[in-house]
Design a protein around this motif. Structure first.
Motif, PDB file in Angstrom:
ATOM      1  N   LEU A   6     -26.732  93.457 -24.576  1.00  0.00           N
ATOM      2  CA  LEU A   6     -27.537  93.443 -23.359  1.00  0.00           C
ATOM      3  C   LEU A   6     -28.599  92.351 -23.421  1.00  0.00           C
ATOM      4  N   THR A   7     -29.182  92.193 -24.599  1.00  0.00           N
ATOM      5  CA  THR A   7     -30.275  91.243 -24.777  1.00  0.00           C
ATOM      6  C   THR A   7     -30.056  90.421 -26.035  1.00  0.00           C
ATOM      7  N   LEU A   8     -30.479  89.157 -25.962  1.00  0.00           N
ATOM      8  CA  LEU A   8     -30.397  88.259 -27.106  1.00  0.00           C
ATOM      9  C   LEU A   8     -31.775  87.652 -27.324  1.00  0.00           C
ATOM     10  N   VAL A   9     -32.210  87.594 -28.577  1.00  0.00           N
ATOM     11  CA  VAL A   9     -33.518  87.038 -28.926  1.00  0.00           C
ATOM     12  C   VAL A   9     -33.315  85.831 -29.826  1.00  0.00           C
ATOM     13  N   ILE A  10     -33.998  84.728 -29.518  1.00  0.00           N
ATOM     14  CA  ILE A  10     -33.928  83.508 -30.325  1.00  0.00           C
ATOM     15  C   ILE A  10     -35.312  83.219 -30.899  1.00  0.00           C
ATOM     16  N   GLY A  11     -35.377  83.031 -32.210  1.00  0.00           N
ATOM     17  CA  GLY A  11     -36.665  82.728 -32.827  1.00  0.00           C
ATOM     18  C   GLY A  11     -36.579  82.780 -34.334  1.00  0.00           C
ATOM     19  N   ASP A  12     -37.722  82.983 -34.980  1.00  0.00           N
ATOM     20  CA  ASP A  12     -37.816  82.958 -36.433  1.00  0.00           C
ATOM     21  C   ASP A  12     -37.493  84.317 -37.058  1.00  0.00           C
ATOM     22  N   ILE A  13     -36.994  84.258 -38.284  1.00  0.00           N
ATOM     23  CA  ILE A  13     -36.770  85.434 -39.114  1.00  0.00           C
ATOM     24  C   ILE A  13     -37.467  85.174 -40.445  1.00  0.00           C
ATOM     25  N   VAL A  50     -38.069  96.208 -31.587  1.00  0.00           N
ATOM     26  CA  VAL A  50     -38.631  97.059 -30.526  1.00  0.00           C
ATOM     27  C   VAL A  50     -37.553  97.416 -29.509  1.00  0.00           C
ATOM     28  N   LEU A  51     -36.757  96.441 -29.111  1.00  0.00           N
ATOM     29  CA  LEU A  51     -35.703  96.691 -28.122  1.00  0.00           C
ATOM     30  C   LEU A  51     -34.674  97.694 -28.641  1.00  0.00           C
ATOM     31  N   ILE A  52     -34.339  97.588 -29.917  1.00  0.00           N
ATOM     32  CA  ILE A  52     -33.401  98.537 -30.514  1.00  0.00           C
ATOM     33  C   ILE A  52     -33.969  99.953 -30.473  1.00  0.00           C
ATOM     34  N   ARG A  53     -35.278 100.092 -30.748  1.00  0.00           N
ATOM     35  CA  ARG A  53     -35.902 101.420 -30.677  1.00  0.00           C
ATOM     36  C   ARG A  53     -35.879 101.969 -29.255  1.00  0.00           C
ATOM     37  N   LEU A  54     -35.866 101.063 -28.267  1.00  0.00           N
ATOM     38  CA  LEU A  54     -35.769 101.478 -26.867  1.00  0.00           C
ATOM     39  C   LEU A  54     -34.316 101.660 -26.416  1.00  0.00           C
ATOM     40  N   ARG A  55     -33.404 101.574 -27.400  1.00  0.00           N
ATOM     41  CA  ARG A  55     -31.965 101.771 -27.160  1.00  0.00           C
ATOM     42  C   ARG A  55     -31.370 100.687 -26.275  1.00  0.00           C
ATOM     43  N   VAL A  56     -31.888  99.476 -26.421  1.00  0.00           N
ATOM     44  CA  VAL A  56     -31.311  98.301 -25.764  1.00  0.00           C
ATOM     45  C   VAL A  56     -30.533  97.536 -26.832  1.00  0.00           C
ATOM     46  N   TYR A  57     -29.228  97.452 -26.691  1.00  0.00           N
ATOM     47  CA  TYR A  57     -28.407  96.801 -27.713  1.00  0.00           C
ATOM     48  C   TYR A  57     -28.736  95.303 -27.738  1.00  0.00           C
ATOM     49  N   GLN A  83     -27.553  93.323 -33.771  1.00  0.00           N
ATOM     50  CA  GLN A  83     -26.365  92.492 -33.923  1.00  0.00           C
ATOM     51  C   GLN A  83     -26.758  91.210 -34.667  1.00  0.00           C
ATOM     52  N   THR A  84     -26.116  90.959 -35.814  1.00  0.00           N
ATOM     53  CA  THR A  84     -26.467  89.812 -36.664  1.00  0.00           C
ATOM     54  C   THR A  84     -25.377  88.739 -36.705  1.00  0.00           C
ATOM     55  N   ARG A  85     -24.384  88.889 -35.857  1.00  0.00           N
ATOM     56  CA  ARG A  85     -23.231  87.979 -35.922  1.00  0.00           C
ATOM     57  C   ARG A  85     -23.633  86.520 -35.786  1.00  0.00           C
ATOM     58  N   TYR A  86     -24.693  86.255 -35.024  1.00  0.00           N
ATOM     59  CA  TYR A  86     -25.054  84.859 -34.720  1.00  0.00           C
ATOM     60  C   TYR A  86     -26.240  84.354 -35.550  1.00  0.00           C
ATOM     61  N   ILE A  87     -26.563  85.053 -36.617  1.00  0.00           N
ATOM     62  CA  ILE A  87     -27.579  84.547 -37.536  1.00  0.00           C
ATOM     63  C   ILE A  87     -26.940  83.514 -38.461  1.00  0.00           C
ATOM     64  N   GLN A  88     -27.557  82.353 -38.533  1.00  0.00           N
ATOM     65  CA  GLN A  88     -27.018  81.243 -39.321  1.00  0.00           C
ATOM     66  C   GLN A  88     -27.541  81.287 -40.752  1.00  0.00           C
ATOM     67  N   LYS A  89     -26.743  80.767 -41.699  1.00  0.00           N
ATOM     68  CA  LYS A  89     -27.125  80.734 -43.108  1.00  0.00           C
ATOM     69  C   LYS A  89     -27.243  79.277 -43.552  1.00  0.00           C
ATOM     70  N   ASP A  90     -28.414  78.924 -44.036  1.00  0.00           N
ATOM     71  CA  ASP A  90     -28.733  77.557 -44.438  1.00  0.00           C
ATOM     72  C   ASP A  90     -28.524  77.397 -45.941  1.00  0.00           C
ATOM     73  N   THR A  91     -27.716  76.421 -46.332  1.00  0.00           N
ATOM     74  CA  THR A  91     -27.423  76.221 -47.752  1.00  0.00           C
ATOM     75  C   THR A  91     -28.473  75.352 -48.456  1.00  0.00           C
ATOM     76  N   GLU A  92     -29.379  74.736 -47.691  1.00  0.00           N
ATOM     77  CA  GLU A  92     -30.363  73.826 -48.288  1.00  0.00           C
ATOM     78  C   GLU A  92     -31.785  74.373 -48.271  1.00  0.00           C
ATOM     79  N   ARG A  93     -32.120  75.167 -47.262  1.00  0.00           N
ATOM     80  CA  ARG A  93     -33.499  75.655 -47.094  1.00  0.00           C
ATOM     81  C   ARG A  93     -33.573  77.143 -47.393  1.00  0.00           C
TER      82      ARG A  93
END
Length: 212
Positions: A6-13, A50-57, A83-93
């Protein structure tokens, strides 16, 4: 069939280290903390949680290191239902980390090493955004030219697909790249800013004018 995002968030982890202190440290002195704790954080994870706690996938587009911390963060997010499918993995940083002193009066100071977050790429972006209803973008993605392109492309794709969008200005973006915020705003349904961030972004002291 897998659930539709339903929702997608882009930013830092990041992994956050909280240090509880009586007063803010003075340079050159030992400063023992009353207590400490580690937590999962970042401008992408926090709203997603927060969105997950509000039951927003909700899913996250972000970047972590190809290290033990990054892999542990992804496992932890999955357990929460993000949903973590689109989290990228950096081999250098390395995975980003923040040290956050919190003084007795509740004031916090964030000292961050963004690590892999500064290299966020557009891989999988179109697939991730397809079919979502809302996209939330952190202003941290506007700080570097490379990640700014990803954020702008994401906003454009979301609007073209009929999804609503929101942008969290963030203090750093408002002070360092206010022009990037202004460039993004025509593609934004809801702009989320504090009063100081509004004033800095538009160079106006009068809050009502800046809000307009």
């Amino acid at each position: 069939m897998p659930r539709r995002l339903l929702t997608l968030v882009i930013g830092d982890i990041s992994r956050d280290l909280f240090l509880n202190l009586p007063t803010f440290p003075k340079p050159g002195r030992d400063n023992p903390a009353a207590s400490s704790s580690w937590a999962l954080g970042g401008s992408a994870f926090n709203p997603a949680a927060v969105l997950i706690r509000l039951r927003v996938y909700t899913g996250v587009i972000g970047r972590v290191g190809q290290d033990a911390e990054g892999l542990a963060i992804i496992r932890q997010m999955r357990k929460l239902g993000i949903q973590t499918r689109y989290i990228q993995k950096d081999t250098e940083r390395p995975t980003g980390v923040c040290a956050i002193p919190v003084t007795a009066d509740g004031e916090r100071t964030i000292i961050g090493a963004r690590g892999a977050n500064v290299a966020l790429a557009s891989e999988g972006l179109a697939e991730a955004i397809q079919g979502i209803r809302h996209l939330h973008v952190s202003g941290y993605t506007l700080l570097e030219a490379k990640t700014r392109k990803v954020a702008m492309e994401a906003l454009r794709l979301a609007r073209e697909s009929g999804a609503t969008t929101s942008l969290d200005f963030t203090w750093n973006a408002a002070t360092d790249v206010p022009d990037a915020i202004r460039e993004a705003l025509p593609h934004v349904t809801a702009a989320l800013a504090s009063a100081p961030e509004l004033r800095m972004t538009f160079g106006m002291r009068q809050l009502s004018r800046a809000a307009e």
